[in-house]
Design an enzyme around this catalytic site. Structure first.
Site, mmCIF file in Angstrom:
data_model
loop_
_atom_site.group_PDB
_atom_site.id
_atom_site.type_symbol
_atom_site.label_atom_id
_atom_site.label_comp_id
_atom_site.label_asym_id
_atom_site.label_seq_id
_atom_site.Cartn_x
_atom_site.Cartn_y
_atom_site.Cartn_z
ATOM 1 N N ASP A 75 26.613 0.749 11.037
ATOM 2 C CA ASP A 75 25.762 1.922 11.239
ATOM 3 C C ASP A 75 25.837 2.874 10.044
ATOM 4 O O ASP A 75 24.815 3.225 9.458
ATOM 5 C CB ASP A 75 26.172 2.631 12.527
ATOM 6 C CG ASP A 75 25.214 3.753 12.900
ATOM 7 O OD1 ASP A 75 24.183 3.924 12.228
ATOM 8 O OD2 ASP A 75 25.489 4.464 13.879
ATOM 9 N N ASN A 89 17.530 5.774 14.428
ATOM 10 C CA ASN A 89 18.779 5.229 13.903
ATOM 11 C C ASN A 89 18.639 3.730 13.722
ATOM 12 O O ASN A 89 18.204 3.028 14.637
ATOM 13 C CB ASN A 89 19.942 5.529 14.852
ATOM 14 C CG ASN A 89 21.277 5.194 14.211
ATOM 15 O OD1 ASN A 89 21.438 5.321 13.006
ATOM 16 N ND2 ASN A 89 22.229 4.764 15.023
ATOM 17 N N ASP A 140 0.831 -1.213 0.000
ATOM 18 C CA ASP A 140 0.000 0.000 0.000
ATOM 19 C C ASP A 140 0.862 1.258 0.000
ATOM 20 O O ASP A 140 0.547 2.248 0.673
ATOM 21 C CB ASP A 140 -0.935 0.020 1.221
ATOM 22 C CG ASP A 140 -1.714 -1.264 1.394
ATOM 23 O OD1 ASP A 140 -2.160 -1.811 0.381
ATOM 24 O OD2 ASP A 140 -1.869 -1.721 2.544
ATOM 25 N N GLU A 146 23.662 6.429 5.756
ATOM 26 C CA GLU A 146 23.238 5.258 6.519
ATOM 27 C C GLU A 146 23.597 3.967 5.781
ATOM 28 O O GLU A 146 23.358 3.836 4.572
ATOM 29 C CB GLU A 146 21.728 5.304 6.766
ATOM 30 C CG GLU A 146 21.278 6.499 7.600
ATOM 31 C CD GLU A 146 21.884 6.517 8.989
ATOM 32 O OE1 GLU A 146 22.255 5.442 9.497
ATOM 33 O OE2 GLU A 146 22.001 7.610 9.574
ATOM 34 N N GLU A 174 22.116 1.255 6.022
ATOM 35 C CA GLU A 174 20.884 0.587 5.608
ATOM 36 C C GLU A 174 20.283 1.233 4.361
ATOM 37 O O GLU A 174 19.061 1.211 4.157
ATOM 38 C CB GLU A 174 19.869 0.547 6.751
ATOM 39 C CG GLU A 174 19.442 1.881 7.300
ATOM 40 C CD GLU A 174 20.361 2.462 8.361
ATOM 41 O OE1 GLU A 174 19.971 3.450 8.988
ATOM 42 O OE2 GLU A 174 21.473 1.911 8.560
ATOM 43 N N GLU A 202 -11.826 -0.295 -3.227
ATOM 44 C CA GLU A 202 -11.121 0.395 -2.150
ATOM 45 C C GLU A 202 -9.967 1.205 -2.737
ATOM 46 O O GLU A 202 -9.866 1.396 -3.947
ATOM 47 C CB GLU A 202 -10.590 -0.627 -1.127
ATOM 48 C CG GLU A 202 -9.652 -1.658 -1.718
ATOM 49 C CD GLU A 202 -9.252 -2.733 -0.721
ATOM 50 O OE1 GLU A 202 -10.054 -3.042 0.174
ATOM 51 O OE2 GLU A 202 -8.130 -3.264 -0.839
#
Length: 806
Positions: A700, A604, A231, A576, A578, A429
């Site tokens: 990190d 974080n 969604d 980052e 990630e 919907e």
């Protein structure tokens, strides 16, 4: 043990108190759990951290009380005082969901006291578990004497067949339907301390880490390969696209042996997943927003599906408003100070529900999609589900009138006026509105027919088939008659991605860099995990949206290729870890602190579950002509011997740098590696090696450092005599392949030259106005460009001493 169902009246039998006493006697202090266990599942049971982890039982709308810390404790410095109770069930509660197991035994202890002057001499209290819905079970009871501490001390076993997806412990007095008739007897204040539930914590859940390559290198759909999301709703802010999604990963539980998960359970989803990108290919994982549930931003809601977000300046402050479906029965909104929060709830009840004017006949009051017009007027579109049975069958199928539009208040957290019908053909919907060149576009997902929509009916010519995205074009954001229907925007995704990828869809449209993009979902990652089968876990996709000259939309084709990367990735900053173009075998999780890239307001995350052979990658990283000099990573070693290898253009490409993660195990530290010859635009793969079977480290952040760029120049300086005076002569030759600006600087003057051609010299002889001069230096500044990047090179050149005359 007594288990009972509480309806709106919370009725129960008169024998409750007797059963509670028998329970305490049966499972007394001498009874042992059925298993060895010594884990206290209650957090802050002594209230030494104030009210942390505790809240007032809110299982029924009528429940309510005030909790406050008190120094009148049985032990330690603090306990909790419960006052202003509205019902007998109004007491302190802690969520033990995910901590307790069906079929297991637990020992419960706690201290309780009441001192109300007009209260009875003795009073029974219960420790009760709410398993969701109307299912409540008294666990242990105690009869206390006024003014004295009493002790709960008993053992309970959760029935084998009991669902524990919701398990909330609270403390109460025996139920009566009319406690306000005698509040001294039923609603007395009480103090609670030293709560513990001792037993076996559930085994660690099976890993949710996706070990396959779910987003293939070179492909840009699905957007991410390490988790799911459905969604998707796109928001553009400050040069980034933020995507908000239903957190399908929340219920993902693959079998450790087969890797196949049970089917998705939407009823458990109460988080929203957020990712963002500045190039539409490399996406940063921002984790999940705990929206609903007891510990959510809006704890009066249970679910958070199908998010929609917009931004607006309210009272001079820019705010972000995140709307979501609270199951099928209502919709709500929370407010953020930035696209990443922090988030608060300005409401204490749902925004859209059965009280919303004009929405009474809407079966599913969900899928809220906000839209703010150019004049600042905000609107909300919502609804879906079965058509009203009062309509003829053919109309129920073709024009179910099950979606609504309504104006929002200027505060964005209230509605104004009455909701208007959106007469979208074959609507199911997922309504959504965007504006282009003065026209309003409404897109939506179509239904699949069946009894909810009039039974076996024939669609009108041109109307959508099952699970397609239709659209309408209007001159008014509140007026959507069926005549504004314009066609099918997107067929059912199974047409593009094959068997197992059909079903309903949900979409949004956003403009980024002058182009329009269409978001949708498909269970493509789920299919790659399971080898061509799916359990309903969906993944976000994007395709570019193009228009015909008359403003109609060219039908979208779903592809794994996705959209083009709109800009190269800039590596010369802290970013980052990630952030993935592609990945294999890793997961992410939140840690304490704020994001190094996105600031104090942002959570974080770190990359975790890194094993030997795993990797992550970035698409189209631009190192420039000067190239990268080094890479620094912030890591936490979990084993010895781990390494990060940096490769170009392929997971098996040449290694251009290696970081040894040789820092102390368990501690965060920065580690670096030097590079040579890394320039231009490349896909960059970080491949991870180390001891087999071990989690190697967590990451990190990354930060590349650019190599120092120098413009080639040859400089000389000398002294000479002219008419009895000493001169310092400085010369600089441009050895670059393009013109440069050159400035010559001495203590005796300066001279600048513009656009010195390749191979040409800049020369100046500076009069010292003295007979002699000591040895000294001159400075040469050269300014030009290397690979489009502005560069200034500074050189210092020595000149000898000089003497003129006798």
């Amino acid at each position: 043990m007594e288990q009972r169902m509480r309806r709106a009246t919370r009725g129960r039998v008169a024998a409750l108190a007797t059963v509670g006493l028998l329970l305490a006697a049966t499972f007394g202090a001498g009874s042992a759990p059925a298993q060895a266990a010594d884990t206290n599942l209650v957090v802050n049971g002594g209230f030494e951290d104030g009210l942390a982890n505790w809240f007032v039982n809110n299982g029924n709308a009528s429940d309510g009380a005030q909790l406050s810390a008190t120094s009148d404790a049985y032990s330690g410095a603090s306990a909790v005082l419960v006052t202003s109770r509205l019902t007998t069930g109004s007491g302190p509660m802690q969520d033990l969901s995910g901590k307790v197991q069906a079929g297991q035994a637990y020992t419960l202890t706690a201290r309780i006291k009441y001192e109300n002057e007009s209260g009875p001499a003795t009073k029974q209290f219960f420790a009760t578990m709410h398993y969701g819905g109307g299912t409540y079970t008294n666990l242990v009871s105690v009869t206390a004497t006024k003014g004295q501490w009493a002790q709960f001390n008993g053992t309970f076993t959760i029935p084998t067949g009991q669902s524990v997806s919701t398990a909330r412990l609270f403390f109460e007095t025996p139920w009566t339907s009319t406690p306000s008739t005698d509040p001294a007897l039923h609603l007395m204040d009480f103090t609670l301390d030293d709560v513990s539930v001792i037993g076996a914590a559930p085994p660690a859940p099976a890993s949710k880490t996706i070990e396959v390559v779910g987003k293939l290198p070179g492909e840009h759909n699905p957007l991410i390969g390490h988790k799911f999301g459905a969604d998707g709703f796109g928001l553009v802010h400050d040069g980034r696209v933020y995507m908000y999604m239903t957190n399908d990963t929340q219920g993902y539980a693959p079998n450790p042996t087969t890797g196949v998960s049970p089917g998705i359970n939407y009823g458990d989803i109460n988080q929203i997943t957020v990712i963002s990108s500045e190039d539409l290919v490399n996406w940063t994982d921002h984790g999940e927003i705990q929206v609903a549930g007891p510990n959510g931003v809006a704890p009066f809601t249970t679910n958070s599906w199908a998010p929609g977000i917009t931004k607006k300046v309210v009272n001079g402050v820019e705010k972000f408003f995140l709307y979501y479906a609270n199951g099928g029965g209502s919709s709500n909104v929370i407010t953020g100070a930035s696209p990443l929060g922090p988030w608060t709830s300005e409401r204490t009840s749902t925004l859209i529900d059965g009280r919303t004017p004009g929405a009474e006949a809407v079966a599913w009051k969900f899928d809220p999609a906000p839209f703010v017009d150019d004049d600042g007027q905000p609107y909300l579109y919502f609804g879906g589900g079965p058509a009203s049975t009062s309509m003829p069958p053919a109309e129920r199928f073709n024009n179910p009138k099950n979606i609504r539009s309504i104006e929002l208040g200027d505060d964005m957290v209230s509605t104004e006026g009455t909701a208007a019908v959106v007469d979208a053909p074959v609507a199911f919907e997922a309504g959504h509105v965007f504006k282009r060149q003065g026209k309003y576009y409404f897109s939506y997902s179509s239904h699949f027919g069946g009894n909810d929509f009039g039974g076996s009916q024939q669609p009108l010519p041109g109307y959508p088939g099952g699970g397609q995205i239709g659209y309408m074009i209007s001159d008014d954001p509140m007026s959507w008659p069926k005549e504004t229907y314009a066609g099918v925007l997107f067929p059912n995704q199974s047409q593009f991605f094959g068997a197992g990828t059909g079903g309903n869809n949900h979409q949004s449209v956003f403009e980024f860099g002058g182009r329009y993009y269409f978001t949708y979902h498909a269970p493509t990652l789920n299919k790659r995990i399971n080898g061509n089968t799916t359990q309903g876990y969906r993944s976000p996709h994007i395709q570019e949206l193009t228009f015909n000259p008359d403003g109609t939309i060219q039908q979208v084709v779903g592809t794994y290729a996705g959209v083009d990367q709109v800009r190269d990735f800039d590596p010369y900053r802290v970013f980052e870890a990630e952030t993935f173009g592609w990945s294999k075998g890793v997961a992410t999780s939140k840690v304490d602190g704020s994001s190094a890239q996105f600031g104090g307001a942002a959570p974080n995350l770190v990359v975790r579950d890194i094993d030997n052979g795993d990797w992550t990658a970035l698409s189209s990283v631009n190192f420039g002509d000067g190239g990268a000099q080094s890479l620094t990573a912030r890591v936490r070693a979990l084993a010895t011997g781990g390494q990060v290898q940096v490769r170009l253009d392929d997971v098996n490409g040449p290694v251009v740098g290696t970081i040894a993660v040789d820092t102390p195990v368990g501690q965060w530290a920065e580690v670096s590696a030097e590079f040579a010859g890394v320039s231009g635009v490349h896909d960059v793969y970080f491949t991870y090696t180390g001891p087999a079977g071990a989690d190697l480290f967590e990451i990190d952040t990354w930060a590349f450092q650019a190599a120092t760029l120098d413009l080639p120049v040859t400089v000389t300086a000398s002294t000479r005599c002219v008419s009895g005076r000493t001169y310092v002569a400085v010369q600089a030759r441009n050895d670059h392949d393009a013109p440069v600006d050159i400035a010559l600087e001495t203590p005796y003057g300066e001279r600048s030259f513009v656009a010195v051609a390749p191979g040409a010299n800049a020369y100046q002889s500076f009069n010292t106005r003295a007979v002699s001069v000591a040895a000294d230096s001159a400075t040469v500044r050269v300014t030009g460009a290397i690979g489009g990047q502005a560069v200034t090179t500074v050189r210092t050149v020595q000149h000898p001493a000089g003497t003129c005359g006798g």
